[in-house]
Design a protein around this motif. Structure first.
Motif, PDB file in Angstrom:
ATOM      1  N   ILE A 544       0.874  -1.177   0.000  1.00  0.00           N
ATOM      2  CA  ILE A 544       0.000   0.000   0.000  1.00  0.00           C
ATOM      3  C   ILE A 544       0.903   1.217   0.000  1.00  0.00           C
ATOM      4  O   ILE A 544       1.807   1.329   0.835  1.00  0.00           O
ATOM      5  N   ALA A 545       0.695   2.107  -0.950  1.00  0.00           N
ATOM      6  CA  ALA A 545       1.625   3.222  -1.085  1.00  0.00           C
ATOM      7  C   ALA A 545       0.943   4.444  -1.674  1.00  0.00           C
ATOM      8  O   ALA A 545      -0.032   4.344  -2.422  1.00  0.00           O
ATOM      9  N   HIS A 546       1.475   5.607  -1.313  1.00  0.00           N
ATOM     10  CA  HIS A 546       1.105   6.865  -1.973  1.00  0.00           C
ATOM     11  C   HIS A 546       2.043   7.116  -3.148  1.00  0.00           C
ATOM     12  O   HIS A 546       1.623   7.590  -4.200  1.00  0.00           O
ATOM     13  N   ARG A 547       3.318   6.799  -2.944  1.00  0.00           N
ATOM     14  CA  ARG A 547       4.303   7.016  -3.999  1.00  0.00           C
ATOM     15  C   ARG A 547       4.191   5.895  -5.024  1.00  0.00           C
ATOM     16  O   ARG A 547       4.462   4.730  -4.723  1.00  0.00           O
ATOM     17  N   LEU A 548       3.833   6.249  -6.228  1.00  0.00           N
ATOM     18  CA  LEU A 548       3.654   5.222  -7.260  1.00  0.00           C
ATOM     19  C   LEU A 548       4.983   4.599  -7.676  1.00  0.00           C
ATOM     20  O   LEU A 548       5.009   3.471  -8.175  1.00  0.00           O
ATOM     21  N   SER A 549       6.086   5.325  -7.459  1.00  0.00           N
ATOM     22  CA  SER A 549       7.392   4.761  -7.806  1.00  0.00           C
ATOM     23  C   SER A 549       7.676   3.496  -7.003  1.00  0.00           C
ATOM     24  O   SER A 549       8.439   2.629  -7.430  1.00  0.00           O
ATOM     25  N   THR A 550       7.052   3.378  -5.823  1.00  0.00           N
ATOM     26  CA  THR A 550       7.265   2.215  -4.960  1.00  0.00           C
ATOM     27  C   THR A 550       6.646   0.961  -5.549  1.00  0.00           C
ATOM     28  O   THR A 550       7.106  -0.157  -5.273  1.00  0.00           O
ATOM     29  N   VAL A 551       5.613   1.085  -6.379  1.00  0.00           N
ATOM     30  CA  VAL A 551       4.824  -0.074  -6.806  1.00  0.00           C
ATOM     31  C   VAL A 551       4.941  -0.349  -8.303  1.00  0.00           C
ATOM     32  O   VAL A 551       4.173  -1.147  -8.848  1.00  0.00           O
ATOM     33  N   ARG A 552       5.874   0.274  -8.981  1.00  0.00           N
ATOM     34  CA  ARG A 552       5.969   0.120 -10.443  1.00  0.00           C
ATOM     35  C   ARG A 552       6.129  -1.323 -10.872  1.00  0.00           C
ATOM     36  O   ARG A 552       5.626  -1.740 -11.914  1.00  0.00           O
ATOM     37  N   GLN A 553       6.837  -2.130 -10.061  1.00  0.00           N
ATOM     38  CA  GLN A 553       7.149  -3.504 -10.466  1.00  0.00           C
ATOM     39  C   GLN A 553       6.104  -4.512 -10.019  1.00  0.00           C
ATOM     40  O   GLN A 553       6.281  -5.716 -10.224  1.00  0.00           O
ATOM     41  N   ALA A 554       5.007  -4.066  -9.438  1.00  0.00           N
ATOM     42  CA  ALA A 554       3.973  -4.991  -8.959  1.00  0.00           C
ATOM     43  C   ALA A 554       3.318  -5.735 -10.118  1.00  0.00           C
ATOM     44  O   ALA A 554       3.189  -5.201 -11.235  1.00  0.00           O
ATOM     45  N   HIS A 555       2.889  -6.980  -9.865  1.00  0.00           N
ATOM     46  CA  HIS A 555       2.186  -7.753 -10.897  1.00  0.00           C
ATOM     47  C   HIS A 555       0.860  -7.105 -11.254  1.00  0.00           C
ATOM     48  O   HIS A 555       0.412  -7.178 -12.408  1.00  0.00           O
ATOM     49  N   CYS A 556       0.217  -6.492 -10.264  1.00  0.00           N
ATOM     50  CA  CYS A 556      -1.056  -5.810 -10.517  1.00  0.00           C
ATOM     51  C   CYS A 556      -1.205  -4.653  -9.533  1.00  0.00           C
ATOM     52  O   CYS A 556      -0.925  -4.800  -8.340  1.00  0.00           O
ATOM     53  N   ILE A 557      -1.612  -3.509 -10.078  1.00  0.00           N
ATOM     54  CA  ILE A 557      -1.836  -2.318  -9.252  1.00  0.00           C
ATOM     55  C   ILE A 557      -3.328  -2.008  -9.282  1.00  0.00           C
ATOM     56  O   ILE A 557      -3.952  -1.969 -10.351  1.00  0.00           O
ATOM     57  N   HIS A 558      -3.887  -1.795  -8.081  1.00  0.00           N
ATOM     58  CA  HIS A 558      -5.309  -1.476  -7.962  1.00  0.00           C
ATOM     59  C   HIS A 558      -5.438  -0.049  -7.446  1.00  0.00           C
ATOM     60  O   HIS A 558      -4.908   0.288  -6.384  1.00  0.00           O
ATOM     61  N   LEU A 559      -6.163   0.774  -8.192  1.00  0.00           N
ATOM     62  CA  LEU A 559      -6.405   2.158  -7.780  1.00  0.00           C
ATOM     63  C   LEU A 559      -7.772   2.238  -7.117  1.00  0.00           C
ATOM     64  O   LEU A 559      -8.788   1.867  -7.719  1.00  0.00           O
TER      65      LEU A 559
END
Length: 592
Positions: A544-559
């Motif tokens: 769970i993050a505010h900074r999108l740079s933290t989650v760039r490599q995730a298999h799936c991102i949910h907004l």
């Protein structure tokens, strides 16, 4: 007193396991009081021996069988008996003090542990309506109040009762008419004591509540001291403490005004009984209807009977304080646990597949999540992003079962988590929060927290994976360095790396990072991202993050927006869609 919900009944029910100790304590108190009143009888007997010689009551009724009638020998017998009486009184005083004090310590210890264990099982919703300082007041000061009553007040009550019964028996045996006059004030004394007690009870409840307010305010101010100093609000907060302390002082003053009146009222009733014995008993003696020795016994016993009743003031005061405290402590213990700990035990480490089915949740009247449905395959990294209040952290809290969803369910490896043993479930989850809790122990203690029995090699390996070694090795004592309360001797970034190392050492099936990099510098964020890239391999990971740079490599991102998933996909897929995620990315990267 007869109500089933009365705190004394609750306390007796709670202390049922200590019934054997209670019986022994009562027996020792009773025997001590028996020996305690005998010296007065002995004095009267000695006066009778000196006055009447060989015609004394002792010679003619007790020692006649052993052939002792000489006055001197009677006095020697009384001297030996006196040694036995004082020895018995001293022995049973020692025994009852040891027994009552031990019982007080046992009940206090057990109640504090039970109350704390119960508090740990309560859901987080309970703590949202509680102040930490108020809970501290219950767990510490209120339970100490109970200990003080059991330690001395219970014994005083028993001894007053025993003294009244035993002395009354002697009175009626020697002079029934005088006994009725001497004992006439006792019902009035008892009525007065209970009358005062009834008026003290609500006032001492106010005192305990006010004590909790003081504790809560002090606790909050000490935790917020850096902010108080930074905003120069020392005088402002000192005034808050003054108001809370003054409210406590005034609540105590209202109780003191009543409790202080008990002793003078009782003293006047005692005066009437003692005066009646002194005058009427003396008149009977002058008329030859009462022996001089018996008169001496009755005069002494009147004081022995009535004077201890002045202690009812102190006992009533202590009793009401302790009952108010007991009500709060046992009330806390009776708070229902709404999230069951029991359930099916997990045989081993789970695969880590998660499924959220039509999940809905509200904090009170405020809806937070609406119809959340998604699947996270075992070993995948899923990220949740969105504005503050969109429901990201609530998902994690429902997975950890800090709360229960009002609609829908969560499944771990196709099994609803609501049916699993709660501690087994949480052992499958590694949790790193935005503001991670550290104990006032060493670096090694904090990394091994939650993994008892971890070896030094395992602790060092977890620290290496979390990129902690560089700053740990610079500390004076390395892994043996103490971090201070809540880790205050470390920087925010260092605390977060230790929290990540702790989660890594736990080797969970599911790793959860809840805003773990939102309050750290860029260097720490990069270190945590590098660690995450390693430890997330083959492990289900929720970020769970505010900074999108933290989650760039995730298999799936949910907004998430307003408790709903509005977009899902990889970083590249979401940018191509040019929707809300892409707009947020441009905002954070400074693109037009």
């Amino acid at each position: 007193m007869s109500s089933p919900s009365h705190p004394l009944r609750q306390l007796l029910a709670y202390a049922r396991a200590q019934r054997g100790q209670v019986r022994l304590a009562v027996l020792y108190s009773t025997l001590n009081k028996f020996f305690d009143i005998l010296p007065e009888v002995l004095i009267g007997t000695a006066v009778d021996v000196v006055v009447r010689g060989e015609q004394s009551f002792l010679a003619k009724n007790i020692l006649v069988g052993v052939g002792i009638s000489d006055t001197w020998h009677q006095l020697l017998f009384l001297g030996a008996l006196n040694v036995v009486i004082w020895g018995g009184e001293s022995l049973f005083q020692y025994l009852y003090e040891v027994q009552w004090r031990g019982l007080a310590q046992d009940i206090q210890h057990r109640l504090r542990l039970d109350a704390y264990a119960h508090v740990q099982k309560l859901e987080l919703a309970f703590f949202e309506n509680q102040r930490t300082g108020a809970l501290m007041s219950v767990l510490n000061d209120d339970i100490n109040q109970l200990e003080r009553f059991v330690n001395s007040g219970a014994n005083q009550i028993i001894q007053v009762v025993c003294s009244s019964v035993m002395v009354s028996a002697v009175f009626f045996a020697l002079q029934p008419g005088l006994a009725l006059i001497a004992l006439l004030p006792v019902p009035l004394i008892l009525f007065g004591a209970f009358w005062f007690q009834g008026r003290l009870a609500p006032r001492y409840r106010e005192v305990r509540e006010a004590a909790g307010d003081v504790s809560a305010r002090l606790n909050m101010n000490l935790l917020g001291l850096p902010t108080i100093k930074a905003y120069t609000t020392e005088d402002f907060e000192a005034e808050h403490i003054r108001q809370a302390s003054d409210a406590y002082r005034q609540a105590n003053a209202r109780a003191i005004r009543i409790s202080s009146a008990i002793t003078p009222v009782i003293r006047m009733a005692i005066l009437a009984g003692f005066t009646a014995t002194l005058i009427y008993g003396g008149w009977l003696t002058l008329q030859g209807k009462l022996a001089v020795g018996a008169y001496s016994v009755l005069v002494f016993l009147t004081q022995r009977l009535l004077w201890p009743l002045t202690g009812l003031a102190e006992v009533a005061d202590m009793y009401q304080r302790s009952m108010a405290a007991t009500q709060r402590a046992l009330g806390l213990l009776a708070t229902p646990i709404n999230i069951a700990y029991e359930g099916r035990h997990l045989g081993g480490r789970s695969r880590g597949e998660l499924r959220f089915e039509q999940l809905g949740f509200s904090y009170g009247e405020q809806p937070t999540l609406h119809d959340i449905s998604l699947t996270i395959k075992a070993g995948e990294t899923a990220a949740f992003v969105g504005s503050t209040g969109s429901g990201k952290s609530t998902l994690v809290k429902l997975l950890l079962r800090f709360y229960e969803p009002q609609q829908g369910r969560i499944l771990l490896d196709d099994e609803p988590i609501a049916g699993l043993n709660l501690q087994d479930l949480r052992r499958q989850l590694g949790y790193v929060a935005q503001d991670s809790f550290l104990t006032d122990g060493t670096i090694a203690d904090n990394i091994a927290y939650g993994t008892p029995g971890a070896s030094d090699a395992q602790i060092h390996a977890a620290a290496r994976q979390a990129e902690c070694l560089e700053f740990i090795e610079k500390l004076p004592l390395g892994f043996a360095t103490r971090v201070g309360e809540r880790g205050q001797k470390l920087s925010g970034g260092q605390r977060q790396r230790l929290a990540l190392a702790r989660a890594i050492l736990k080797n969970p099936a599911v790793l959860i990072l809840d805003e773990a990099t939102s309050a750290v510098d860029n260097e720490t964020e990069a270190a945590i991202q590098r660690s995450l890239a390693v430890v997330s391999q083959g492990r289900t990971t929720l970020v769970i993050a505010h900074r999108l740079s933290t989650v760039r490599q995730a298999h799936c991102i949910h907004l998430l927006e307003n408790g709903r998933i509005v977009e899902s996909g990889t970083h590249e897929q979401l940018l191509v869609r040019r929707g809300a995620y892409a707009a947020l990315w441009r905002l954070q990267t400074g693109e037009a």
